[in-house]
Design a protein around this motif. Structure first.
Motif, PDB file in Angstrom:
ATOM      1  N   PHE A  44       0.964  -1.031  -0.215  1.00 24.20           N
ATOM      2  CA  PHE A  44      -0.030   0.056   0.028  1.00 24.20           C
ATOM      3  C   PHE A  44       1.072   1.135   0.051  1.00 24.20           C
ATOM      4  N   ALA A  45       0.369   2.356  -0.617  1.00 25.77           N
ATOM      5  CA  ALA A  45       1.266   3.320  -0.820  1.00 25.77           C
ATOM      6  C   ALA A  45       0.906   4.929   0.092  1.00 25.77           C
ATOM      7  N   GLU A  46      -0.258   4.516   0.591  1.00 25.68           N
ATOM      8  CA  GLU A  46      -0.601   5.733   1.490  1.00 25.68           C
ATOM      9  C   GLU A  46      -1.237   5.408   2.629  1.00 25.68           C
ATOM     10  N   ARG A  47      -0.780   5.552   3.870  1.00 25.05           N
ATOM     11  CA  ARG A  47      -1.176   5.273   5.173  1.00 25.05           C
ATOM     12  C   ARG A  47      -2.737   5.452   5.531  1.00 25.05           C
ATOM     13  N   PRO A  48      -3.383   4.547   5.696  1.00 21.26           N
ATOM     14  CA  PRO A  48      -5.035   5.080   5.909  1.00 21.26           C
ATOM     15  C   PRO A  48      -5.129   6.053   7.201  1.00 21.26           C
ATOM     16  N   LYS A  49      -5.920   6.871   6.944  1.00 19.52           N
ATOM     17  CA  LYS A  49      -6.262   7.961   8.043  1.00 19.52           C
ATOM     18  C   LYS A  49      -7.063   7.371   8.993  1.00 19.52           C
ATOM     19  N   HIS A  50      -8.389   6.975   8.435  1.00 14.97           N
ATOM     20  CA  HIS A  50      -9.311   6.551   9.581  1.00 14.97           C
ATOM     21  C   HIS A  50      -9.787   5.147   8.985  1.00 14.97           C
ATOM     22  N   LEU A  51      -9.997   4.198  10.352  1.00 16.86           N
ATOM     23  CA  LEU A  51     -10.275   3.095  10.455  1.00 16.86           C
ATOM     24  C   LEU A  51     -11.831   2.661  11.033  1.00 16.86           C
ATOM     25  N   ASP A  52     -12.345   4.008  11.441  1.00 11.63           N
ATOM     26  CA  ASP A  52     -13.507   4.085  11.999  1.00 11.63           C
ATOM     27  C   ASP A  52     -14.687   3.884  10.779  1.00 11.63           C
ATOM     28  N   PRO A  53     -15.624   3.087  10.718  1.00  8.73           N
ATOM     29  CA  PRO A  53     -16.403   3.065   9.608  1.00  8.73           C
ATOM     30  C   PRO A  53     -17.404   4.160   9.536  1.00  8.73           C
ATOM     31  N   ALA A  54     -17.508   4.882  10.570  1.00 13.61           N
ATOM     32  CA  ALA A  54     -18.368   6.196  10.645  1.00 13.61           C
ATOM     33  C   ALA A  54     -17.688   7.311   9.962  1.00 13.61           C
ATOM     34  N   LEU A  55     -16.304   7.263   9.697  1.00 13.65           N
ATOM     35  CA  LEU A  55     -15.562   8.121   9.535  1.00 13.65           C
ATOM     36  C   LEU A  55     -14.843   7.990   7.856  1.00 13.65           C
ATOM     37  N   SER A  56     -14.560   6.716   7.733  1.00 12.25           N
ATOM     38  CA  SER A  56     -13.569   6.294   6.525  1.00 12.25           C
ATOM     39  C   SER A  56     -14.618   6.419   5.270  1.00 12.25           C
ATOM     40  N   TYR A  57     -13.891   7.203   4.284  1.00 11.08           N
ATOM     41  CA  TYR A  57     -14.310   7.574   3.046  1.00 11.08           C
ATOM     42  C   TYR A  57     -13.432   7.320   2.054  1.00 11.08           C
ATOM     43  N   SER A  58     -12.580   6.402   2.145  1.00 16.30           N
ATOM     44  CA  SER A  58     -11.461   6.427   1.014  1.00 16.30           C
ATOM     45  C   SER A  58     -11.193   5.123   0.768  1.00 16.30           C
ATOM     46  N   SER A  59     -10.742   4.867  -0.560  1.00 13.37           N
ATOM     47  CA  SER A  59     -10.639   3.474  -1.135  1.00 13.37           C
ATOM     48  C   SER A  59      -9.271   2.985  -0.388  1.00 13.37           C
ATOM     49  N   ASN A 276      -3.847   6.008  21.902  1.00 13.01           N
ATOM     50  CA  ASN A 276      -4.462   5.334  20.488  1.00 13.01           C
ATOM     51  C   ASN A 276      -5.041   4.476  20.054  1.00 13.01           C
ATOM     52  N   ILE A 277      -5.420   3.731  21.351  1.00 12.26           N
ATOM     53  CA  ILE A 277      -6.301   2.618  21.402  1.00 12.26           C
ATOM     54  C   ILE A 277      -7.627   3.149  21.025  1.00 12.26           C
ATOM     55  N   THR A 278      -8.127   3.131  19.867  1.00 10.40           N
ATOM     56  CA  THR A 278      -9.248   4.008  19.304  1.00 10.40           C
ATOM     57  C   THR A 278     -10.138   3.161  18.320  1.00 10.40           C
ATOM     58  N   LEU A 279     -11.434   3.475  17.985  1.00 14.71           N
ATOM     59  CA  LEU A 279     -12.061   2.780  17.053  1.00 14.71           C
ATOM     60  C   LEU A 279     -11.459   3.154  15.603  1.00 14.71           C
ATOM     61  N   ASP A 280     -10.910   4.153  15.578  1.00  7.44           N
ATOM     62  CA  ASP A 280      -9.927   4.802  14.577  1.00  7.44           C
ATOM     63  C   ASP A 280      -8.865   4.146  14.196  1.00  7.44           C
ATOM     64  N   TRP A 281      -8.603   3.299  14.995  1.00 10.25           N
ATOM     65  CA  TRP A 281      -7.182   2.585  14.888  1.00 10.25           C
ATOM     66  C   TRP A 281      -7.550   1.061  15.025  1.00 10.25           C
TER      67      TRP A 281
END
Length: 722
Positions: A44-59, A276-281
């Protein structure tokens, strides 16, 4: 200082010999223990910013979370056009249309008569969450980790440091909880504004949550949402304020994946957020995989969910899928791959190199390596080169559900408007811009020239002679052929610009706003000027940055521009709304960048958008597309094509531009991969052997001298040293 003995000088040769005896190539980036592992390796070329399904909107984020989370629906892996099917749901939603009083309309009623709708979802019983500390309970049934203090967190740095994990069954309440999260100002979901318009009571819930007392956690179970009704443990009803058939596609996106309240409560604890133990991680899902390593600056690892129910592989698809071997696993439980390792690679060259060595299982083909991989036939067909075919490579080149286009500002005094002369001007330019030539030069031949706004794979798209733009093409020998430049010049004369001249003899000058920069952009812009020059028209390029470009588009100050659109979901509405008058960018701030406004088109669109796919909807789409071809707010464009290579040891691969939860369908042959890796990475021992021999010849005289000195020392006995 100790001098190296001859044995030490020979040590490099001994190491080379040992490496030659190993079963793993010496250049392998993976441990020997993974040689035969059922593990997918990708980059993968770009680190994911969001892993929370309510926030994530990127392929680049969906690559990971779509393997973990399960919304109610998904896209069928093999069927085309793209088709929805149940995932966590037991069946497709039951949709009831409502009248103005909220009463159900009879089955088969005209959707145009409805004022609202209800979607009833039935969830499959028996689905369980992957093991997670948020769901861990003690012997007394109490949750173990929901009241953590500083002492309890002393030895906790990652989620893996928690000793206990638990699970429970998925219920309809979990979907209701997630929908409420989408309304929360604390979450700031990117689709919150969209849902304000559709879900009953959504705006009111958002207002109530904004006024709630600030704290570490809001228990959303305490806040009602008028449009959500949990009927029983497995049944959820969602009431909309309108008729919005496209809502079903949102039910296949991670935004509508379930969220157990326990996970929200667990991750909201201040001590965990600080680590950083969050739903976004750390995702918490019911899908076939769990994210076990999240190190986005190095690697991400997905591993099989031990509690996954074993979803069956599809048993049907398109014609040709069976012959391609895509139905061999029909009905067998998924997933087939145990583990997936994604390594961060910011540059394309290392990815390509490791792919050729067999250390990555797939790779996109960039421009630098295109000629090495693909031969382009006279008709635009793609074929592997002999070298790639000899390696057993598998080629896929899907046309993407996207469009890149050249458009006109219909509010402009020169190129805009709807009278016969303005139509003729735009149609002339549509013929003059040789899109096929542009694709061949600037896209390596990868793309399909646009005949209308709908890309292949979307309902309403017409293929063959029935699908060409007759204002710019004719059908010739089984393929579209662009009309000649003489036809374009005749149209330009009809528009009042014979030979590209105004009535006063001055040249016609048009303006093109461009965000492009760099050597490649210069080549393209020079080419584009030549297309207009065929008509005697001068094209002036106005370069700008993206922010300035967007500002000019909002103000209606651009004349000719280029832009693109990627499908949010595979429905014709998602492309045709780009021409809907009430979505005009200047007047309404919408996505209709050309500010196209045709009352006839708008009436057809309003009818089409509420109909299910079928003959009546197709007829309306045909009429709308023909209006767009005649009025020509877009005059040139293409649907991009992506070339992807996979190794011979991969299986069940079919490109799907809508679905990203595709890891579960794929297969590997680890034994074949290990054998070919060893074959392709066999060390060339001749150069080091020659160098070693020369070194040995150098060492032998020194060895003789060293032995003589050793013997002399032994004879003379101990004594003072110089």
């Amino acid at each position: 200082m100790r001098r190296p003995t001859p044995l030490r000088l020979l040590l490099p040769l001994l190491l080379i010999a040992l490496a030659a005896c190993g079963r793993v190539p010496p250049n392998s980036p993976y441990p020997a223990s993974e040689r035969d592992a059922n593990t997918l390796y990708a980059a993968f070329a770009e680190r994911p910013k969001h892993l929370d399904p309510a926030l994530s909107y990127s392929s680049n984020e969906y690559v990971f979370i779509q393997q973990v989370y399960e919304p109610p629906l998904q896209y069928h892996y093999l069927r085309r056009p793209y088709t929805l099917e149940p995932l966590a749901a037991a069946e497709l939603p039951r949709v009831t249309l409502l009248d103005g009083g909220g009463r159900p309309l009879p089955t088969g009623a005209d959707p145009a008569l409805a004022k609202g709708s209800v979607y009833e979802l039935r969830i499959r019983p028996g689905i369980r969450y992957a093991p997670h500390p948020a769901l861990a309970r003690g012997d007394d049934g109490e949750l173990l980790y929901h009241r953590l203090d500083a002492a309890a967190l002393g030895d906790i740095d990652t989620l893996a440091d928690f000793a206990k994990r638990g699970s429970r069954e998925l219920t309809a309440d979990d979907y209701a909880y997630q929908i409420k999260r989408l309304a929360s100002p604390r979450v700031q979901s990117p689709i919150r504004g969209l849902l304000h318009e559709h879900i009953a009571g959504f705006r009111e819930l958002a207002d109530a949550l904004a006024k709630a007392n600030a704290g570490a956690w809001l228990d959303l179970r305490d806040f009602p949402l008028a449009g959500i009704d949990v009927v029983d443990r497995y049944t959820l009803r969602i009431r909309l304020n309108d008729v919005y058939p496209q809502f079903q596609y949102w039910l296949a996106m991670p935004f509508f994946a379930p969220m157990p309240w326990e996970a929200d409560r667990f991750h909201s604890q201040p001590g965990l957020a600080a680590k950083n133990i969050t739903l976004d991680w750390y995702p918490v899902g019911t899908g076939p995989y769990m994210l076990t390593v999240n190190d986005p600056n190095r690697r991400m690892v997905l591993e099989r969910n031990p509690l996954f129910r074993g979803e069956p592989y599809p048993s049907d698809g398109e014609p040709g899928d069976a012959a391609a071997g895509l139905l061999k696993d029909a009905g067998r439980p998924m997933p087939f791959i145990d583990r997936a390792v994604f390594s961060l690679e910011r540059e394309s060259i290392p990815v390509w190199t490791k792919f050729l060595q067999g250390y990555y299982d797939r790779s996109a083909v960039g421009q630098d390596s295109f000629d090495q991989v693909v031969n382009l036939g006279a008709g635009g067909e793609l074929a592997l080169t002999d070298t790639m075919r000899a390696r057993g490579m598998l080629l896929s080149s899907p046309v993407m559900a996207s469009v890149f286009y050249t458009g006109f500002n219909m509010l402009d005094d020169v190129v805009g408007g709807y009278d016969a002369k303005r139509l003729a001007l735009r149609q002339a330019i549509a013929i003059a811009i040789d899109q096929e030539e542009s694709i061949a030069i600037f896209q390596n031949g990868l793309g399909v020239a646009m005949q209308g706004p709908l890309p292949p794979g979307i309902f309403g798209y017409r293929d063959g002679a029935a699908g060409i733009n007759r204002h710019a093409y004719t059908w010739d020998q089984g393929r579209p052929r662009r009309l000649g430049i003489d036809r374009a010049r005749a149209l330009l004369k009809k528009a009042g610009y014979p030979g590209g001249r105004k009535p006063d003899g001055a040249p016609l000058v048009l303006y093109f706003d461009s965000m492009a920069s760099g050597p490649d952009a210069k080549s393209y812009l020079d080419w584009l000027r030549k297309q207009f020059a065929k008509l005697g028209v001068q094209l002036v390029v106005r370069s700008t940055d993206y922010n300035r470009f967007q500002d000019k588009m909002r103000r209606g100050q651009a004349q000719i521009y280029q832009w693109g659109w990627n499908a949010d979901y595979p429905d014709p509405e998602n492309f045709l709304f780009l021409f809907y008058g009430p979505h005009g960018k200047v007047e309404h701030g919408g996505e209709n960048a050309s500010n196209y406004a045709n009352p006839q088109f708008d009436r057809l669109f309003e009818r089409m958008r509420v109909l299910p796919n079928g003959p009546e909807r197709q007829r309306l789409i045909d009429r709308m597309v023909e209006l767009l071809r005649r009025d020509a707010p877009w005059v040139a464009g293409f649907h991009p094509q992506q070339v992807v290579l996979n190794h011979a040891w991969t299986g069940n691969l079919k490109p799907n531009d809508m679905a990203t939860n595709t890891l579960k369908y794929q297969r590997l042959d680890p034994a074949l991969r290990a054998r070919l890796r060893e074959e392709w990475n066999r060390p060339h021992w001749a150069p080091p052997a020659i160098a070693g021999g020369l070194a040995l010849l150098t060492v032998l005289p020194a060895l003789r001298v060293w032995r003589r000195r050793l013997a002399a020392t032994a004879q003379s006995g101990p004594g003072p040293r110089a």
